[in-house]
Design a protein around this motif. Structure first.
Motif, PDB file in Angstrom:
ATOM      1  N   CYS A 155       0.935  -1.277   0.172  1.00 21.05           N
ATOM      2  CA  CYS A 155      -0.107   0.021  -0.024  1.00 21.05           C
ATOM      3  C   CYS A 155       0.828   1.341   0.056  1.00 21.05           C
ATOM      4  O   CYS A 155       0.324   2.432  -0.336  1.00 21.05           O
ATOM      5  CB  CYS A 155      -0.952  -0.133   1.279  1.00 21.05           C
TER       6      CYS A 155
ATOM      7  N   CYS B  78       1.475   3.979  -2.881  1.00 18.40           N
ATOM      8  CA  CYS B  78       0.266   4.781  -3.222  1.00 18.40           C
ATOM      9  C   CYS B  78      -0.129   5.746  -2.105  1.00 18.40           C
ATOM     10  O   CYS B  78      -0.544   6.959  -2.339  1.00 18.40           O
ATOM     11  CB  CYS B  78      -0.866   4.231  -3.857  1.00 18.40           C
ATOM     12  N   HIS B  79      -0.270   5.135  -0.899  1.00 19.78           N
ATOM     13  CA  HIS B  79      -0.933   5.779   0.224  1.00 19.78           C
ATOM     14  C   HIS B  79       0.163   6.308   1.021  1.00 19.78           C
ATOM     15  O   HIS B  79      -0.176   7.178   2.135  1.00 19.78           O
ATOM     16  CB  HIS B  79      -1.784   5.114   0.876  1.00 19.78           C
TER      17      HIS B  79
ATOM     18  N   MET C  12      -7.324   2.523  -7.295  1.00 19.32           N
ATOM     19  CA  MET C  12      -7.195   1.538  -6.303  1.00 19.32           C
ATOM     20  C   MET C  12      -7.647   0.004  -6.608  1.00 19.32           C
ATOM     21  O   MET C  12      -8.669  -0.293  -6.855  1.00 19.32           O
ATOM     22  CB  MET C  12      -8.080   1.968  -5.243  1.00 19.32           C
TER      23      MET C  12
HETATM   24  C1  HEC Z   1      -1.863   1.832  -7.188  1.00 19.63           C
HETATM   25  C2  HEC Z   1      -2.088   2.684  -6.148  1.00 19.63           C
HETATM   26  C3  HEC Z   1      -2.741   2.174  -4.885  1.00 19.63           C
HETATM   27  C4  HEC Z   1      -2.303   0.995  -4.158  1.00 19.63           C
HETATM   28  C5  HEC Z   1      -1.367   0.157  -4.396  1.00 19.63           C
HETATM   29  C6  HEC Z   1      -3.237   0.970  -3.075  1.00 19.63           C
HETATM   30  N1  HEC Z   1      -4.112   2.039  -3.313  1.00 19.63           N
HETATM   31 FE1  HEC Z   1      -5.623   2.300  -1.897  1.00 19.63          FE
HETATM   32  N2  HEC Z   1      -6.415   3.730  -3.094  1.00 19.63           N
HETATM   33  C7  HEC Z   1      -6.014   4.179  -4.336  1.00 19.63           C
HETATM   34  C8  HEC Z   1      -6.690   5.369  -4.931  1.00 19.63           C
HETATM   35  C9  HEC Z   1      -6.351   6.101  -6.006  1.00 19.63           C
HETATM   36  C10 HEC Z   1      -7.762   5.616  -4.001  1.00 19.63           C
HETATM   37  C11 HEC Z   1      -8.996   6.407  -4.073  1.00 19.63           C
HETATM   38  C12 HEC Z   1     -10.180   5.878  -5.060  1.00 19.63           C
HETATM   39  C13 HEC Z   1     -10.973   6.645  -5.418  1.00 19.63           C
HETATM   40  O1  HEC Z   1     -10.998   7.577  -6.098  1.00 19.63           O
HETATM   41  O2  HEC Z   1     -12.031   6.471  -4.703  1.00 19.63           O
HETATM   42  C14 HEC Z   1      -7.593   4.577  -2.863  1.00 19.63           C
HETATM   43  C15 HEC Z   1      -8.539   4.221  -1.961  1.00 19.63           C
HETATM   44  C16 HEC Z   1      -8.414   3.531  -0.850  1.00 19.63           C
HETATM   45  C17 HEC Z   1      -9.273   3.315   0.288  1.00 19.63           C
HETATM   46  C18 HEC Z   1     -10.432   4.497   0.497  1.00 19.63           C
HETATM   47  C19 HEC Z   1     -10.147   5.749   1.106  1.00 19.63           C
HETATM   48  C20 HEC Z   1     -11.256   6.676   1.279  1.00 19.63           C
HETATM   49  O3  HEC Z   1     -11.111   7.619   2.003  1.00 19.63           O
HETATM   50  O4  HEC Z   1     -12.440   6.449   0.744  1.00 19.63           O
HETATM   51  C21 HEC Z   1      -8.584   2.566   1.281  1.00 19.63           C
HETATM   52  C22 HEC Z   1      -9.136   2.222   2.615  1.00 19.63           C
HETATM   53  C23 HEC Z   1      -7.471   2.092   0.603  1.00 19.63           C
HETATM   54  N3  HEC Z   1      -7.206   2.548  -0.531  1.00 19.63           N
HETATM   55  C24 HEC Z   1      -6.691   1.011   1.199  1.00 19.63           C
HETATM   56  C25 HEC Z   1      -5.536   0.463   0.614  1.00 19.63           C
HETATM   57  C26 HEC Z   1      -4.768  -0.608   1.158  1.00 19.63           C
HETATM   58  C27 HEC Z   1      -4.939  -1.031   2.506  1.00 19.63           C
HETATM   59  C28 HEC Z   1      -3.721  -0.655   0.131  1.00 19.63           C
HETATM   60  C29 HEC Z   1      -2.847  -2.051   0.241  1.00 19.63           C
HETATM   61  C30 HEC Z   1      -3.176  -3.267   0.619  1.00 19.63           C
HETATM   62  C31 HEC Z   1      -3.921  -0.142  -1.061  1.00 19.63           C
HETATM   63  N4  HEC Z   1      -4.946   0.753  -0.735  1.00 19.63           N
HETATM   64  C32 HEC Z   1      -3.147   0.008  -2.142  1.00 19.63           C
HETATM   65  C33 HEC Z   1      -4.608   3.904  -5.012  1.00 19.63           C
HETATM   66  C34 HEC Z   1      -3.978   2.665  -4.208  1.00 19.63           C
END
Ligand code: HEC
Length: 495
Positions: free
Chosen positions: A39, A42-43, A81
């Motif tokens: 994660c 990206c985060h 995501m």
């Molecule tokens: C390739 C990039 C990427 C990766 C890797 C990634 N994310 Fe995300 N994530 C995003 C993006 C972009 C969004 C926003 C999506 C949207 O526009 O609703 C998001 C949204 C989320 C949200 C919702 C947040 C909200 O405020 O609504 C959660 C929870 C989340 N991710 C958890 C994770 C977790 C835990 C991992 C690892 C297991 C992970 N993400 C890996 C890009 C990524």
């Protein structure tokens, strides 16, 4: 992209201090390690965001845990995501959900240098043409925030046609704020980004990240200053109109909100955890602290801006009250006779029976509280079909509109109240869907409501006949703001 460069910088910082990596679940899953592996790119290593949004308890307050679980498992369609169902098992995903709702310790920092380094100027404002590059009344323009896919639409308020649509930062928070001539608008995002946008040239001109979790921004009535209110770090930050950092004040508390008080040439700031209300001169030259018995949450002003009217934070027993703070005398001068949880940030004022009253929705009961502003006494409680969030009117209409969006059964109903009799006189419905957030056209002839769904719409009603005149598809239009009503501080809308 600049945001991506940051993700890497933060990744490096995170690797060094290994923050957040200590959380291991009962099943022996090392959530911190999983997070860094899957994660962090990206985060952000400290969960403060990067290409994806920040994953901090402050940021996720509105996202329910089952929703977070679903997002991590399945990903989000049409976004970056990804779903992790094929990479992680149920226990691992559960552990990650637990992790993202746990505070990062020590709390991530965001210094003045970070703020300055984040600033980017995309266009030279002085070189852009100083008149609208489109044909419509610039004063009757609506800025519509579409939360569904993080876009903003600009709507011609006479023809009800979209002039332009552009991508915003993730999860805009608090209303956009306009400068007095209606040319520039500032957006604040939950992740702390402030975006300065030129409505006349349809261009982002500058951005800065003021904090890691932000509540809202305010713009001074002379258009020269911008202030950000942050939960994380708990501070307020002052910028000039070009988003260059001027000064920061640490609050020792989360900051609930900042609003401009133009007649006082000041910004007024409510603190969430400390019983104080702050008033800062626009240029930051002075700070006046008013001590209170209880912290003020969201608030609004009377039309003279002498008083700030705010709800107290929810108390341990679930109750909340409301108080009136005199900004001149610097003390609480009255308690408002409101039980439940008033949502004063969205209150309105209007003339009634030779006096001025304020009307505010109540988040607990299905009711509108009406209070005489001469003696702060209750005039009436108007029953609605369920608890709502917003209340709106306009000088040119006898009606005030309110929603019941917090009610599972009545979220589809807008109640229309006659301001003369304080009686509900009609309702409009969108069966089974959420209908909320009214804003009027400049002349008050039309009321625009949101079908608050991902495949939602903007519905235009004739404010006199209450008949629908037009419907435009929109992705969860969480707010709409009429330039004229905002810059003239219409009594029918929050400022
Ligand atoms: C390739 C990039 C990427 C990766 C890797 C990634 N994310 Fe995300 N994530 C995003 C993006 C972009 C969004 C926003 C999506 C949207 O526009 O609703 C998001 C949204 C989320 C949200 C919702 C947040 C909200 O405020 O609504 C959660 C929870 C989340 N991710 C958890 C994770 C977790 C835990 C991992 C690892 C297991 C992970 N993400 C890996 C890009 C990524």
């Amino acid at each position: 992209m600049k945001a991506l460069a940051w993700a890497w910088r933060l990744a490096l910082a995170g690797a060094l201090c290994a923050a957040g990596a200590e959380l291991a679940s009962a099943q022996g899953v090392d959530a911190g390690a999983l997070y860094q592996q899957h994660c962090a790119s990206c985060h952000g290593a400290q969960r403060t965001g990067g290409m994806g949004p920040a994953l901090l308890p402050e940021s996720l307050a509105r996202l329910r845990k089952p929703e977070a679980l679903k997002t991590i498992t399945q990903g989000r369609a049409a976004t970056q995501m990804p779903g992790f169902a094929d990479k992680l098992d149920a226990a691992q995903i559960q552990a990650l959900v637990g992790l993202v709702y746990t505070p990062v310790l020590p709390a991530p920092r965001w210094s003045d240098d970070d703020i300055r380094a984040s600033r980017e100027a995309m266009a030279d404002a002085a070189r852009l043409p100083a008149k609208p590059q489109w044909q419509a009344d610039p004063m009757n323009l609506f800025v519509v925030v579409e939360g569904g896919d993080h876009h903003v639409s600009l709507l011609d308020g006479d023809r009800f046609e979209v002039i332009h649509r552009f991508a915003s930062r993730y999860a805009l928070h608090g209303g956009p704020k306009f400068t007095p001539e209606g040319r520039w608008v500032y957006f604040g995002s939950r992740d702390g980004w402030i975006t300065k946008y030129d409505l006349w040239n349809l261009k982002v001109v500058a951005e800065v990240r003021a904090g890691l979790n932000m509540r809202n921004v305010a713009v001074s009535g002379d258009g020269r200053w911008v202030m950000a209110a942050n939960y994380l770090p708990g501070n307020v930050v002052l910028f000039d109109a070009d988003l260059k950092l001027v000064k920061r004040w640490d609050a020792g508390s989360r900051v609930s909100a900042v609003y401009d008080a133009t007649p006082r040439k000041s910004f007024v700031v409510a603190l969430k955890d400390v019983p104080e209300l702050w008033e800062l001169a626009w240029d930051g030259a002075s700070l006046r602290r008013t001590r209170l018995d209880e912290p003020l949450d969201d608030f609004f002003f009377d039309q003279s801006y002498r008083h700030a009217l705010g709800a107290t934070r929810e108390r341990a027993d679930g109750s909340a009250g409301a108080q009136v703070v005199d900004l001149e005398q610097q003390r609480k001068v009255a308690e408002l006779p409101i039980a439940g949880m008033p949502h004063l940030g969205s209150g309105i004022t209007f003339a009634w029976n030779g006096s001025t009253v304020l009307a505010s929705p109540n988040l607990k009961g299905g009711a509108i509280d009406v209070i005489d502003m001469k003696d702060w006494k209750a005039v009436k409680t108007i029953a609605t079909p369920g608890p709502g969030f917003f209340m709106r009117s306009h000088e040119a209409t006898p009606y005030a509109w309110t929603d019941s969006m917090m009610s599972p059964t009545a979220k589809d109903t807008l109640t229309i109240i006659d301001k003369r009799t304080l009686q509900p006189v009609a309702s409009v419905r969108e069966p089974g869907r959420t209908l909320a957030h009214i804003e009027f056209t400049k002349d008050g002839r039309y009321a625009l409501a949101s079908v608050w769904e991902d495949d939602g719409a903007l519905v235009v009603y004739d404010a006199a006949t209450l008949k629908e005149v037009k419907r435009l598809p929109m992705r969860k239009p969480v707010g709409k703001y009429n330039v004229w009503n905002k810059i003239t501080r219409s009594e029918g809308t929050s400022h």
